[in-house]
Write an enzyme that holds these catalytic residues in place. Sequence first.
Site, PDB file in Angstrom:
ATOM      1  N   TYR A 160     -14.939 -12.567   0.033  1.00  0.00           N
ATOM      2  CA  TYR A 160     -15.711 -11.236  -0.194  1.00  0.00           C
ATOM      3  C   TYR A 160     -16.913 -11.529  -1.155  1.00  0.00           C
ATOM      4  O   TYR A 160     -17.896 -10.974  -1.169  1.00  0.00           O
ATOM      5  CB  TYR A 160     -14.648 -10.345  -0.994  1.00  0.00           C
ATOM      6  CG  TYR A 160     -13.884  -9.710  -0.213  1.00  0.00           C
ATOM      7  CD1 TYR A 160     -14.011  -8.601   0.569  1.00  0.00           C
ATOM      8  CD2 TYR A 160     -12.543 -10.108  -0.103  1.00  0.00           C
ATOM      9  CE1 TYR A 160     -13.175  -7.887   1.623  1.00  0.00           C
ATOM     10  CE2 TYR A 160     -11.478  -9.541   0.591  1.00  0.00           C
ATOM     11  CZ  TYR A 160     -11.875  -8.537   1.453  1.00  0.00           C
ATOM     12  OH  TYR A 160     -10.952  -7.733   2.297  1.00  0.00           O
TER      13      TYR A 160
ATOM     14  N   ARG B  63      -3.407   6.347   1.021  1.00  0.00           N
ATOM     15  CA  ARG B  63      -3.970   7.551   1.763  1.00  0.00           C
ATOM     16  C   ARG B  63      -2.950   8.149   2.708  1.00  0.00           C
ATOM     17  O   ARG B  63      -3.367   9.306   3.203  1.00  0.00           O
ATOM     18  CB  ARG B  63      -5.051   6.915   2.531  1.00  0.00           C
ATOM     19  CG  ARG B  63      -6.433   6.683   1.573  1.00  0.00           C
ATOM     20  CD  ARG B  63      -7.542   6.116   2.417  1.00  0.00           C
ATOM     21  NE  ARG B  63      -7.312   4.953   3.009  1.00  0.00           N
ATOM     22  CZ  ARG B  63      -8.198   4.229   3.817  1.00  0.00           C
ATOM     23  NH1 ARG B  63      -9.252   4.951   4.401  1.00  0.00           N
ATOM     24  NH2 ARG B  63      -7.664   2.817   4.182  1.00  0.00           N
TER      25      ARG B  63
ATOM     26  N   ARG C  31      -6.927  11.187  -6.040  1.00  0.00           N
ATOM     27  CA  ARG C  31      -8.138  10.523  -5.935  1.00  0.00           C
ATOM     28  C   ARG C  31      -9.499  11.153  -5.787  1.00  0.00           C
ATOM     29  O   ARG C  31     -10.548  11.018  -6.337  1.00  0.00           O
ATOM     30  CB  ARG C  31      -8.277   9.433  -4.465  1.00  0.00           C
ATOM     31  CG  ARG C  31      -9.470   8.952  -4.185  1.00  0.00           C
ATOM     32  CD  ARG C  31      -9.247   7.808  -3.099  1.00  0.00           C
ATOM     33  NE  ARG C  31     -10.642   7.299  -2.590  1.00  0.00           N
ATOM     34  CZ  ARG C  31     -10.890   6.329  -1.410  1.00  0.00           C
ATOM     35  NH1 ARG C  31      -9.872   5.527  -1.124  1.00  0.00           N
ATOM     36  NH2 ARG C  31     -11.978   6.010  -1.469  1.00  0.00           N
TER      37      ARG C  31
ATOM     38  N   ASP D  47      -6.831  -2.908  -7.032  1.00  0.00           N
ATOM     39  CA  ASP D  47      -7.459  -3.567  -6.191  1.00  0.00           C
ATOM     40  C   ASP D  47      -7.527  -4.956  -6.299  1.00  0.00           C
ATOM     41  O   ASP D  47      -7.504  -5.446  -7.352  1.00  0.00           O
ATOM     42  CB  ASP D  47      -8.804  -2.736  -5.926  1.00  0.00           C
ATOM     43  CG  ASP D  47      -9.469  -3.328  -4.453  1.00  0.00           C
ATOM     44  OD1 ASP D  47      -9.135  -2.458  -3.625  1.00  0.00           O
ATOM     45  OD2 ASP D  47     -10.296  -4.320  -4.574  1.00  0.00           O
TER      46      ASP D  47
ATOM     47  N   ARG E  97       0.756  -1.203  -0.041  1.00  0.00           N
ATOM     48  CA  ARG E  97       0.089   0.027   0.013  1.00  0.00           C
ATOM     49  C   ARG E  97       0.788   1.358  -0.017  1.00  0.00           C
ATOM     50  O   ARG E  97       0.566   2.356   0.477  1.00  0.00           O
ATOM     51  CB  ARG E  97      -0.982  -0.017   0.929  1.00  0.00           C
ATOM     52  CG  ARG E  97      -2.057  -1.049   1.083  1.00  0.00           C
ATOM     53  CD  ARG E  97      -3.054  -0.774   2.221  1.00  0.00           C
ATOM     54  NE  ARG E  97      -4.008  -1.878   2.400  1.00  0.00           N
ATOM     55  CZ  ARG E  97      -4.340  -2.224   3.500  1.00  0.00           C
ATOM     56  NH1 ARG E  97      -4.031  -1.720   4.809  1.00  0.00           N
ATOM     57  NH2 ARG E  97      -5.115  -3.304   3.784  1.00  0.00           N
TER      58      ARG E  97
END
Length: 357
Positions: A156, A33, A42, A79, A29
């Site tokens: 998921y 963020r 973003r 992703d 990552r």
Amino acid sequence: MSQPALQNDRFLRALNCESVDVTPVWMMRQAGRYLPEYRATREMAGDFLSLCKNTELACEVTLQPLERFPLDAAILFSDILTIPDAMGLGLYFETGEGPRFRKQVRTAADVEALPIVETASDLSYVTDAVRTIRRELNGRVPLIGFSGSPWTLATYMVEGGSSKDFRRAKAMAFDTPEIMHQLLDKLAESVIDYLNAQIKAGAQAVQIFDTWGGALSHAAYHEFSLAYMHKIVKGLIRENEGRKVPVILFTKNGGQWLESIAATGCDAAGLDWTTDIGSARQRVGQQIALQGNMDPTMLYASPNAIRAEVGRILESFGTGNGHVFNLGHGITPDVKPEHAGVFIEAVHELSASYHRS
């Protein structure tokens, strides 16, 4: 079209247990963020999925951490849930809730209806991003491609999003294993196609993120997670552009299965912070390289504490080759970028003495 020569190949050399001058480092990552420039890009894209699907912006955020830090690899910005999204499940992101799917996979008919993903037609935005990133990297560092593991993707898809106990996915595996195996097999075939397409487009190493494999029992892990990663490893292109394409398997909370992971034919195992890297090295020797494994929350500590922990992990691994330094999971959003910089510089500075012949 021929690609420029790599200016820094220590990441690939370490994955092949070859000699390096310092231990290479990247962060899971690393485009994310914690960087204000990522948040700005973003916002420009509109939302996370739009950012993933915009070739130029996905390239921009992939390169952002390399402009700040002397990292030894770039990782494709995407992703892990692109494959289930391409299968028509309707991926979206709920604020504070993480990823969700508009459709769930709960029955044999649901599994039967799923297509096997063909990356060229279903996920061309990913391979377009890989080609663009390789062009813009211009040989600076290698590019890592990736996918989620079949078991992680299945959790998921069956749960409909994130889960704390995986009750529906585990119930399917234990009550109707034939349905779960059919789902996992379709996912494995899709992942093979997806990663091979990334390699053909220019990914120079690939990582399989088995984020939820560690939630399984010993027997269930081997049956429902590792067996399908083994199938993927066997199905991957292992050489491209005249060079070996290393494969990294990362099972979070999977340190107890290290020998089994090494036996898949992968080139490296990612370790989370719960496994001591020195004992892991004793267990697998030079059979595979090891990647990891500082606790990501260490980056909230002081620079001195970060440097001390980097030194401790390097000492635990010891002298010699076959170590890629990383966090034991992804960098978290509230970390100060300066602390990430301290971490990366400490790895390069403190590791040099472990590589002198």
